[in-house]
Write a protein that holds these residues in place. Structure first.
Motif, PDB file in Angstrom:
ATOM      1  N   VAL A  37      43.659  48.916  42.043  1.00 30.22           N
ATOM      2  CA  VAL A  37      43.910  47.863  41.067  1.00 30.22           C
ATOM      3  C   VAL A  37      42.607  47.265  40.560  1.00 30.22           C
ATOM      4  O   VAL A  37      42.440  47.016  39.359  1.00 30.22           O
ATOM      5  CB  VAL A  37      44.822  46.770  41.663  1.00 30.22           C
ATOM      6  N   SER A  38      41.663  47.023  41.471  1.00 25.75           N
ATOM      7  CA  SER A  38      40.376  46.453  41.058  1.00 25.75           C
ATOM      8  C   SER A  38      39.632  47.381  40.106  1.00 25.75           C
ATOM      9  O   SER A  38      39.020  46.936  39.131  1.00 25.75           O
ATOM     10  CB  SER A  38      39.510  46.171  42.288  1.00 25.75           C
ATOM     11  N   LYS A  39      39.713  48.674  40.358  1.00 23.40           N
ATOM     12  CA  LYS A  39      39.042  49.649  39.497  1.00 23.40           C
ATOM     13  C   LYS A  39      39.650  49.625  38.090  1.00 23.40           C
ATOM     14  O   LYS A  39      38.939  49.665  37.082  1.00 23.40           O
ATOM     15  CB  LYS A  39      39.170  51.041  40.105  1.00 23.40           C
ATOM     16  N   ILE A  40      40.992  49.536  38.029  1.00 23.64           N
ATOM     17  CA  ILE A  40      41.683  49.503  36.733  1.00 23.64           C
ATOM     18  C   ILE A  40      41.306  48.238  35.956  1.00 23.64           C
ATOM     19  O   ILE A  40      41.008  48.285  34.760  1.00 23.64           O
ATOM     20  CB  ILE A  40      43.203  49.562  36.941  1.00 23.64           C
ATOM     21  N   ILE A  41      41.309  47.094  36.648  1.00 24.51           N
ATOM     22  CA  ILE A  41      41.010  45.818  35.980  1.00 24.51           C
ATOM     23  C   ILE A  41      39.560  45.770  35.512  1.00 24.51           C
ATOM     24  O   ILE A  41      39.259  45.310  34.398  1.00 24.51           O
ATOM     25  CB  ILE A  41      41.317  44.635  36.928  1.00 24.51           C
TER      26      ILE A  41
END
Length: 528
Positions: free
Chosen positions: A305-309
């Motif tokens: 999720v952090s990578k996507i955001i």
């Protein structure tokens, strides 16, 4: 022998032996040695009721539960005053079948109590109050809302996965996030954006996948629950993260984020089934068993999720985003509701025909936002499916101070107070003698006829708390109905969904509920 004690009654229980471990649990070794001379318990069945006033003993009549044809569950036929449960140890085999029997058991006990409330005292654990009384639910969720936060014991269970997000916070932290999210959900641009993504996902992915299954030689068997979960995950990720996981491409493996989130959600929910909180906390401390798998799954979720955001922020040059892991939960609730509805429709042809009539009356240009708002019969069917099989079977709060519920139940500071939508949907006092029937017409003041426009009646959200109620009522409720009506309408108008299993599916109530083993079906093109 275990006894349920009330002012006038004692209900005696014989405990079955034969504890079944669901996994190797190293940290239980010392504990098992201590109790090795005792009979391990995994469940209980009431055998008789004693009147403390007259000292008379009456055997309890058991009947087969019509929801479970295999006869492994049973209901209790008796009437007592408010029930208070004293028990020393409660351990359940965590298989789907046993988990489902737990919800049925609680429902049976709630039927015994005229107040529809039971109190359970557990050794080495906090007292638990479970209620299916709408007046109590209103008191907990609205009237005395400030006295019933989720509480630290609840937020600890899900804290590793959800952190301090809106779903897992209280007080000022929750209030500030709620205001921001409420503003976002009232924006017309978000509703239009969501609908366009929904339309694209259905027409370009979901429908072609179902056509492919229908046209396969002899018809391909598919897990319809899995297809709906993949579809919902795609929609949620596109709306909240601006990322397309393309889960409906069945030739590709499921993204790591999907599998990791499912594992993390299931293990986090099962923390609540441990006999005492110290059990899962010790396993987490030593990083063994399920807690080790949970830590690995959460690491995968957080990294993904952090990578996507970060990628989205860099692309759009924007600030923070409150929609991340919390939104992934919504994909399970909508897919669960639709899965149960499709199964119920296969058992009720007359209801399916009325939905088809409602959809066909909208013309050949496809379903628009205004059409969806007018699909009241389809909405009634969805409500009826969620009454019997709520996506969230129960929700717990923890009392900040002593209190008294409207039915007279005394609540002590720190008590766990649980309202139980699954049980509420099965209470004769709430829904009448026909509570066990799938009957969408109960949601109308008058039974809708062909040619007349049905109008839904107002039903208290405290009687039907599937979307919560009071200050914490789900702000995405109408958007969820829009998505579900659109999918149900377009799928039914093109396909016949034919379940292969003849026995009723098993309801599994974890963080969000699902059907054990999925819903295996054959897909057929509908003949017009």
């Amino acid at each position: 022998l275990i006894t349920f004690t009330t002012t006038r009654y004692e209900i005696h229980f014989i405990m079955f032996s034969g504890l079944i471990w669901s996994e190797p649990q190293l940290v239980f070794c010392c504990f098992c040695i201590v109790i090795s001379s005792l009979t391990p318990y995994i469940g209980s069945v009431p055998t008789e009721i004693t009147n403390n006033t007259s000292k008379t003993i009456t055997p309890i009549t058991k009947r087969k539960n019509k929801e479970f044809k295999n006869g492994n569950s049973h209901c209790i036929s008796l009437h007592t005053s408010h029930l208070r449960v004293y028990t020393t140890l409660l351990m359940f085999n965590k298989s789907p079948k046993t988990t489902n029997q737990t919800t049925v058991w609680y429902t049976d006990l709630l039927r015994l109590s005229p107040s529809q409330t039971i109190t359970i005292d557990l050794l080495l654990n906090r007292r638990t109050i479970i209620t299916a009384n709408p007046e109590n639910v209103e008191h907990i969720l609205k009237t005395n809302f400030c006295n019933f936060p989720k509480g630290k014991p609840f937020t600890d269970l899900l804290g590793d996965l959800l952190g301090g997000g809106i779903f897992n916070s209280d007080g000022e932290l929750w209030s500030s996030q709620r205001k921001l999210a409420s503003h976002e959900f009232t924006m017309r641009s978000l509703r239009e954006f969501t609908f366009e993504i929904l339309r694209e996902e259905v027409e370009t992915r979901l429908i072609p996948v179902l056509y492919s299954a229908a046209d396969y030689c002899g018809g391909r068997t598919v897990d319809f629950q899995e297809i709906l979960k993949r579809f919902a995950f795609d929609v949620v990720c596109k709306v909240s993260l601006g990322w397309d996981p393309d889960c409906l491409d069945l030739t590709r493996p499921v993204p790591d984020l999907v599998e990791a989130f499912d594992v993390a959600a299931a293990i986090s929910a099962r923390r609540a089934t441990e006999p005492v909180n110290a059990v899962w906390k010790l396993k987490r401390f030593f990083n063994v068993g399920s807690e080790r798998r949970l830590r690995e799954a959460i690491r995968t979720v957080h990294v993904s999720v952090s990578k996507i955001i970060r990628a989205k922020k860099k692309c759009l040059d924007i600030g923070g985003d409150v929609s991340d892991k919390q939104d992934l939960l919504s994909r399970d609730t909508t897919s669960a509701a639709m899965t149960w509805l499709f199964w119920l429709l296969s058992e009720n042809d007359d209801v399916e025909k009325k939905i088809l009539e409602e959809v066909r009356n909208k013309g050949s240009l496809g379903l628009g936002c205004e059409d969806l708002r007018e699909m009241s019969y389809t909405k009634a069917c969805l409500c009826e499916a969620m009454r019997l099989y709520p996506p969230v079977a129960w929700d717990s709060k923890h009392a900040a101070n002593d209190d008294v519920l409207p039915d007279g139940t005394h609540v002590k500071e720190g008590d766990k107070v649980t309202y139980f939508p699954y049980g509420m949907g099965r209470m004769e006092k709430v829904w009448g003698q026909d509570w066990d029937q799938f009957k969408p017409t109960r949601w109308f003041d008058e039974e809708p006829n062909y040619g007349t426009k049905p109008v839904l009646k107002s039903v208290s959200s405290f009687k039907f708390p599937v979307f919560q109620a009071g200050p914490r009522v789900c702000i995405g409720k109408e958007m969820a109905f829009m998505q579900m009506k659109y999918v149900v309408g377009l799928v039914l108008s093109r396909f016949e969904i034919i379940p292969l299993c003849k026995n009723p599916p098993v309801f599994v109530p974890l963080l969000t509920a699902h059907m054990a083993g999925g819903l295996k079906v054959k897909i057929k093109r509908r003949k017009h």
